[in-house]
Design an enzyme around this catalytic site. Structure first.
Site, short mmCIF file in Angstrom:
data_model
loop_
_atom_site.label_atom_id
_atom_site.label_comp_id
_atom_site.label_asym_id
_atom_site.label_seq_id
_atom_site.Cartn_x
_atom_site.Cartn_y
_atom_site.Cartn_z
N GLU A 26 40.60 46.28 -10.79
CA GLU A 26 40.49 44.90 -10.02
C GLU A 26 41.61 45.03 -8.94
O GLU A 26 42.50 45.33 -9.24
CB GLU A 26 40.90 43.86 -11.16
N SER A 63 35.46 42.24 -15.09
CA SER A 63 34.45 42.66 -16.15
C SER A 63 34.92 43.77 -16.88
O SER A 63 34.27 44.83 -16.70
CB SER A 63 33.00 42.81 -15.61
N GLU A 64 36.12 43.62 -17.59
CA GLU A 64 36.62 44.83 -18.45
C GLU A 64 35.69 45.51 -19.16
O GLU A 64 35.98 46.78 -19.20
CB GLU A 64 37.83 44.38 -19.06
N HIS A 133 50.13 37.64 -21.81
CA HIS A 133 50.15 38.86 -20.75
C HIS A 133 51.65 39.80 -21.38
O HIS A 133 51.89 40.67 -20.59
CB HIS A 133 50.76 38.26 -19.58
#
Ligand code: TPP
Lengths: 337, 332
Positions: A26, A63-64, A133
């Site tokens: 990404e 869209s991992e 995160h």
């Protein structure tokens, strides 16, 4: 050269050396995470998109699952992808592909497939990014046979280990601690590779072995400096790759010092520190003069507030305290207390 | 089609006789869909499959002996006994692997299409999956990625109308083929999936489109499985209506195609009988091969995890490799 610059340099070397190397991720076109270009501006020379074009620099949808699976499929059929998954917390989105495809395909198909793919991700812990995160998920992946796991702690290691990772015909996951991104040191400009399974003795010592991972490495060095003034000699070892793990280096060091502290920013339960401790207990129990100590992140989620977060990770003071404890401890007394 | 039918019939029999460990899912009744799709591919093209797993590599041209040996867990199996029925793979014919996790191999086929595109080698990739798998998110991630990158991939939904015991319409909103429209790619539904030529035509169009560089397609084929979800499965409830089953049994793709060949004068009944005997012999040979082949050496349980031989865990102080320790522990 900075840690981040070293990663970019390794990627550039690999892209230049082999047309089959592609970068997938990404926001890699715009160099958002700083490893696909020399500077933030498109005009700066050294921009990967300009150098290699859209066929090899692949900006992905968010869209991992398909990013990881498609990189695996591409690796099985002739490419050597480097996948930038940005935050390591996002690896969970693709857990099925990592565990059921990436790690198993070669084995399950009787060696027909090889899987030359590197998955890079950054661990943003210690930066007040909250629970979504701040993960340090390498131990989960150490538990999956078939993957190689790399956790570099210096710019030189980041560059040399990444080149080896890209050369590897097996899937490699590298976990880069963001707090180390700005770290600068002299890095060899020429191409070089650091073999997997070879630990780095960061500092030699005779009284206590500290095996440290990721940000715990510079913290352990600071602790060792402070302890030297107190007359305690600390050996600091950075395994650099957790799979394969250079347990011989750890065991030899423990055989010399007789004491072990493992400093690991991952969670305590079933973590890398647990594994290293178990290996030493299994193989070098006779050499131990004191119980093994783990300095790790307690089993809690990562809170947002700086007042809460900072205390959780292994730091100079907590590592030094553990070293003092094992250096002064008598096993028998401890057992009785 | 006949190869698949006979192979699966034999496999089913072997399950009943306890000659195959683990589970087996046959494609009996679905052969037209498998063969129509694989015949539309070239030898160099890639393919991934799922748990209904034997037909796909057979359709792609994989020899039967090593496939049958793999079902039994023999060292001569396509995967050396590491895969079994659920994970057949034959890279020699572009079969990149069947998958036991529903939907999971769709991204792999998409990645194979990516490498074709980057390397410019003109290969097309096809992913087989069921109507149940059509509800997995990874299909939509894959269709989107393949759509924006114009990847040469065909998503092939084998709609046999049930996911295990669950009727597709009770878990699937709308029409599967129409979902392609949301990604700006063609989606076609082959209503008569028992007609091998209809499937061949639809998949060929998708393959040609991919080969021209125009990107992915979704092909949904309506078909029916004649056997239970997996061999030996005995469910207490009858989730399939008897009349429905009977009407589909009337539409046996092999019988239909045989009639077609004779009616069109392509082959005589005698020629087709001879062909059946040839296939029977081929399956018999494969069975013999599977029975006479040796089991793999136990030590290969530790091989092929990585390309380089390093112990999966660690070296001890004596430098003994953990794989060797593991061998010792299991008495190898
Ligand atoms: C991710 C996942 N969930 C559930 C299962 C259990 N399971 C195996 S096959 C199957 C049904 C799949 O249906 P479909 O995709 O339509 O294929 P079919 O069996 O009809 O060919 C299920 C639920 C599985 N293997 N993987």
């Amino acid at each position: 050269m900075s840690f981040l610059g070293a990663i970019g340099a390794a990627q550039k070397e690999a892209m230049d050396a082999d047309e089959r190397v592609v970068i997938i991720g990404e926001d890699v076109e715009a160099n958002v995470y700083g490893t696909t270009g020399a500077g933030k501006s498109r005009k700066d020379k050294g921009d990967f998109l300009q150098m290699y074009g859209r066929n090899r620099i692949r900006n992905t949808p968010i869209s991992e699952e398909v990013i990881v699976g498609a990189a695996a499929g591409a690796a099985m059929t002739g490419l050597r992808p480097i996948v930038d998954l940005s935050y390591s917390s996002f690896l969970y989105m693709a857990m099925d592909q990592f565990v059921n495809q990436v790690a198993k395909n070669r084995y399950m198909f009787g060696g027909q497939a090889s899987m030359p793919v590197v998955f890079r991700s950054a661990m943003f812990y210690g930066l007040n990014t909250g629970a979504h995160h701040s993960d340090r998920p390498y131990p989960m992946f150490m538990n999956v046979p078939g993957l190689k796991i790399v956790v570099p702690a210096s710019p030189s290691d980041a560059k040399g280990l990444l080149r080896t990772a890209i050369d590897s015909d097996d899937p490699v996951l590298t976990f880069e601690a963001c707090q180390l991104w700005g770290l600068k040191e002299e890095v060899e400009e020429d191409e070089y590779r650091i073999p997997f399974g070879v630990a780095r003795t960061v500092r030699e010592g005779t009284d206590v072995t500290v095996v440290a991972i990721a940000t715990a490495v510079p913290e352990a060095v600071k602790a060792a400096d402070a302890l030297a003034a107190e007359g305690v000699s600390v050996e600091v070892i950075d395994p650099r790759t957790l799979v394969p793990l250079d347990s011989r280096a750890v065991l030899e060091s423990v055989a010399k010092t007789g004491r072990l502290v493992v400093a690991d920013p991952a969670h305590k339960t079933c973590g890398a520190a647990a594994e290293i401790s178990a290996i030493v207990a299994e193989e070098a129990f006779d050499a131990l003069k004191a119980p093994i100590a783990r300095v790790v992140t307690p089993d809690t989620q990562i809170p947002f507030s700086p007042a809460l977060e900072k205390q959780l990770y292994p730091a100079r003071d907590s590592i030094a305290a553990a070293v003092r404890r094992v250096a002064g401890a008598r096993p028998r007394e401890l057992a009785l207390s | 089609m006949l190869r698949i039918r006979r192979f699966d019939e034999r496999a089913s029999k072997m399950v009943k006789r306890g000659q195959i460990p683990g589970t087996v899912h046959t494609s009996i009744g679905q052969e037209a869909q498998v063969v129509g799709a694989t015949m539309a591919l070239g030898d160099d093209d890639y393919m991934t499959g799922n748990h209904r797993s034997h037909g796909h590599p057979i359709g792609k041209g994989s020899p039967l002996g090593p496939l049958m040996a793999e079902l039994v867990g023999k060292g001569t199996g396509v995967c050396g006994g590491k895969g079994g029925s659920l994970h057949l793979a034959d890279f020699n014919v572009g079969s990149l692997g069947e998958s036991g996790i529903v939907g999971s191999s769709i991204p792999i086929a998409t990645g194979a299409a990516l490498s074709s595109k980057v390397l410019g080698n003109g290969r097309v990739s096809l992913a087989f999956f069921g109507d149940g798998a059509a509800n997995q998110g990874c299909l939509y991630e894959a269709m989107n990625m393949a759509g924006v990158w114009d990847l040469p991939v065909v998503f092939l939904c084998e709609n046999n109308q049930y996911a295990l015991s669950t009727p597709a319409h009770t878990v699937t909103s709308g029409v599967i083929a129409e979902r392609a429209a949301g990604f700006g790619i063609p989606g076609v539904r082959v209503e008569d999936g028992q007609d091998v030529l209809a499937v061949f035509e639809a998949v060929s169009a998708a393959v040609e489109r991919a080969r021209r560089g125009e990107g992915p397609s979704l092909v949904e084929v309506v078909t029916y499985r004649f056997n239970e979800h997996s061999e030996g499965l005995r469910l207490g409830v009858d989730y399939r209506d008897a009349a429905e089953k009977a009407s589909w049994l009337e539409k046996d793709p092999i019988v239909l195609f045989r009639k077609h060949l004779v009616a069109e004068g392509v082959a005589t009944d005698d020629e087709l009988d001879a062909l059946e005997r040839e296939v029977d012999a081929e399956v018999e040979d494969a069975f013999e091969f599977s029975q006479t082949s040796p089991f793999p050496d136990p030590s290969v349980a530790f091989a092929d995890l990585y390309t380089e031989p390093f112990g999966p865990t660690h070296l001890s102080r004596d430098g003994v490799q953990s794989a060797e320790q593991a061998h010792a522990e299991i008495g190898v």
